[in-house]
Design a protein around this motif. Structure first.
Motif, PDB file in Angstrom:
ATOM      1  N   ALA A 198       0.834  -1.203   0.000  1.00  0.00           N
ATOM      2  CA  ALA A 198       0.000   0.000   0.000  1.00  0.00           C
ATOM      3  C   ALA A 198       0.868   1.253   0.000  1.00  0.00           C
ATOM      4  O   ALA A 198       0.577   2.229  -0.701  1.00  0.00           O
ATOM      5  CB  ALA A 198      -0.930  -0.009   1.211  1.00  0.00           C
ATOM      6  N   ALA A 199       1.954   1.214   0.768  1.00  0.00           N
ATOM      7  CA  ALA A 199       2.845   2.375   0.823  1.00  0.00           C
ATOM      8  C   ALA A 199       3.500   2.643  -0.526  1.00  0.00           C
ATOM      9  O   ALA A 199       3.894   3.779  -0.814  1.00  0.00           O
ATOM     10  CB  ALA A 199       3.916   2.156   1.892  1.00  0.00           C
ATOM     11  N   ASP A 239      -0.245   8.220  -5.614  1.00  0.00           N
ATOM     12  CA  ASP A 239      -1.603   8.753  -5.690  1.00  0.00           C
ATOM     13  C   ASP A 239      -2.178   8.638  -7.099  1.00  0.00           C
ATOM     14  O   ASP A 239      -3.381   8.401  -7.260  1.00  0.00           O
ATOM     15  CB  ASP A 239      -1.628  10.217  -5.246  1.00  0.00           C
ATOM     16  CG  ASP A 239      -1.412  10.384  -3.756  1.00  0.00           C
ATOM     17  OD1 ASP A 239      -1.541   9.373  -3.023  1.00  0.00           O
ATOM     18  OD2 ASP A 239      -1.112  11.504  -3.317  1.00  0.00           O
ATOM     19  N   ASP A 250      -6.884   9.836   5.327  1.00  0.00           N
ATOM     20  CA  ASP A 250      -5.629   9.573   6.032  1.00  0.00           C
ATOM     21  C   ASP A 250      -5.176   8.124   5.874  1.00  0.00           C
ATOM     22  O   ASP A 250      -4.489   7.578   6.735  1.00  0.00           O
ATOM     23  CB  ASP A 250      -5.770   9.914   7.516  1.00  0.00           C
ATOM     24  CG  ASP A 250      -6.779   9.020   8.231  1.00  0.00           C
ATOM     25  OD1 ASP A 250      -7.601   8.350   7.533  1.00  0.00           O
ATOM     26  OD2 ASP A 250      -6.762   8.975   9.474  1.00  0.00           O
ATOM     27  N   TRP A 251      -5.524   7.511   4.742  1.00  0.00           N
ATOM     28  CA  TRP A 251      -5.299   6.075   4.593  1.00  0.00           C
ATOM     29  C   TRP A 251      -3.831   5.687   4.687  1.00  0.00           C
ATOM     30  O   TRP A 251      -3.519   4.580   5.134  1.00  0.00           O
ATOM     31  CB  TRP A 251      -5.892   5.578   3.276  1.00  0.00           C
ATOM     32  CG  TRP A 251      -5.223   6.066   2.025  1.00  0.00           C
ATOM     33  CD1 TRP A 251      -5.492   7.203   1.332  1.00  0.00           C
ATOM     34  CD2 TRP A 251      -4.172   5.418   1.319  1.00  0.00           C
ATOM     35  NE1 TRP A 251      -4.676   7.306   0.225  1.00  0.00           N
ATOM     36  CE2 TRP A 251      -3.865   6.227   0.190  1.00  0.00           C
ATOM     37  CE3 TRP A 251      -3.468   4.220   1.504  1.00  0.00           C
ATOM     38  CZ2 TRP A 251      -2.869   5.878  -0.726  1.00  0.00           C
ATOM     39  CZ3 TRP A 251      -2.476   3.878   0.601  1.00  0.00           C
ATOM     40  CH2 TRP A 251      -2.195   4.690  -0.502  1.00  0.00           C
ATOM     41  N   ARG A 252      -2.932   6.573   4.299  1.00  0.00           N
ATOM     42  CA  ARG A 252      -1.508   6.195   4.355  1.00  0.00           C
ATOM     43  C   ARG A 252      -1.031   5.976   5.791  1.00  0.00           C
ATOM     44  O   ARG A 252      -0.102   5.201   6.019  1.00  0.00           O
ATOM     45  CB  ARG A 252      -0.657   7.248   3.653  1.00  0.00           C
ATOM     46  CG  ARG A 252      -0.870   7.248   2.139  1.00  0.00           C
ATOM     47  CD  ARG A 252       0.209   8.005   1.407  1.00  0.00           C
ATOM     48  NE  ARG A 252      -0.039   8.041  -0.025  1.00  0.00           N
ATOM     49  CZ  ARG A 252       0.302   7.091  -0.882  1.00  0.00           C
ATOM     50  NH1 ARG A 252       0.928   6.009  -0.438  1.00  0.00           N
ATOM     51  NH2 ARG A 252       0.033   7.212  -2.179  1.00  0.00           N
ATOM     52  N   GLU A 253      -1.644   6.641   6.738  1.00  0.00           N
ATOM     53  CA  GLU A 253      -1.334   6.415   8.147  1.00  0.00           C
ATOM     54  C   GLU A 253      -2.274   5.380   8.758  1.00  0.00           C
ATOM     55  O   GLU A 253      -1.861   4.531   9.552  1.00  0.00           O
ATOM     56  CB  GLU A 253      -1.435   7.719   8.952  1.00  0.00           C
ATOM     57  CG  GLU A 253      -0.427   8.795   8.577  1.00  0.00           C
ATOM     58  CD  GLU A 253      -0.777   9.504   7.273  1.00  0.00           C
ATOM     59  OE1 GLU A 253      -1.982   9.654   6.965  1.00  0.00           O
ATOM     60  OE2 GLU A 253       0.163   9.894   6.549  1.00  0.00           O
TER      61      GLU A 253
END
Length: 200
Positions: free
Chosen positions: A20-21, A25, A79-82
């Motif tokens: 995911a990381a 984008d 805030d999906w990356r966190e």
């Protein structure tokens, strides 16, 4: 089905978080092997299932475990990356409790034994990890134990279905001497040879 009561979901959950990381984008609208999901939808689905199965492991039953996965389109939080790696870590930690694998729990609005729920989430992480990697061109080598649990779960589901289907869609025939990941992917209703270019 293989014994999943000692399965540590941590390695596979961390792998999904790394995949995911690695998603830029500009790839969020790209297609995936899931016909109804773009990359962003798939990430939203992973976030939702991680919360649901975390709570299922904790026996914290309520809205998150009562909601069917197809009741609404997946929503990717801003805030999906966190948030996604955090909840994936919480999921793995919750399933480290041996009590999570015993008794009954609920996920997706379905009551099921804890060990089956654990196998389901292992399978979700393996198959959707493959989906995400294929859609975004990332290398994918799933956790060995999680892959074996996923394959066993999918094989049992396909054998129990008198139509020869899988839980995600009709089984795609794969040679018996193919790698285990390809066989699991085929049992999930996906073509192991799927690539973004084949969908255009």
């Amino acid at each position: 089905m293989t014994d999943t009561t000692t399965l540590d979901l941590g390695p596979q959950a961390r792998l999904v978080a790394r995949l995911a990381a690695g998603v830029p984008d500009e790839r969020l609208a790209d297609r995936t092997p899931c016909p109804d999901y773009a990359v962003g939808d798939l990430l939203g689905h992973l976030a939702g299932l991680a919360v649901a199965f975390r709570d299922a492991a904790r026996q914290d039953l309520g809205h998150t475990t009562n909601t069917a996965p197809d009741s609404a389109a997946p929503t990717l939080p801003d805030d999906w990356r966190e948030a996604l790696p955090k909840v994936l870590g919480e999921l793995a930690e919750a399933w480290r409790d041996p009590a999570a694998w015993t008794g009954m729990t609920r996920a997706g609005g379905v009551d099921l034994p804890g060990d089956i729920a654990g196998a389901v989430v292992a399978d979700e992480l393996v198959v959707h990890g493959w989906d995400l990697a294929r859609a975004t061109g990332q290398e994918y080598v799933p956790d060995h134990a999680a892959l074996h649990a996923s394959h066993a779960f999918l094989l049992a589901a396909a054998e129990e279905d008198d139509r020869g289907g899988g839980i995600f869609g009709p089984v795609v025939t794969v040679p018996q001497n193919a790698p285990l990941l390809d066989r699991a992917v085929g049992l999930s209703g996906r073509d192991p040879g799927w690539a973004p270019s084949t969908t255009r």
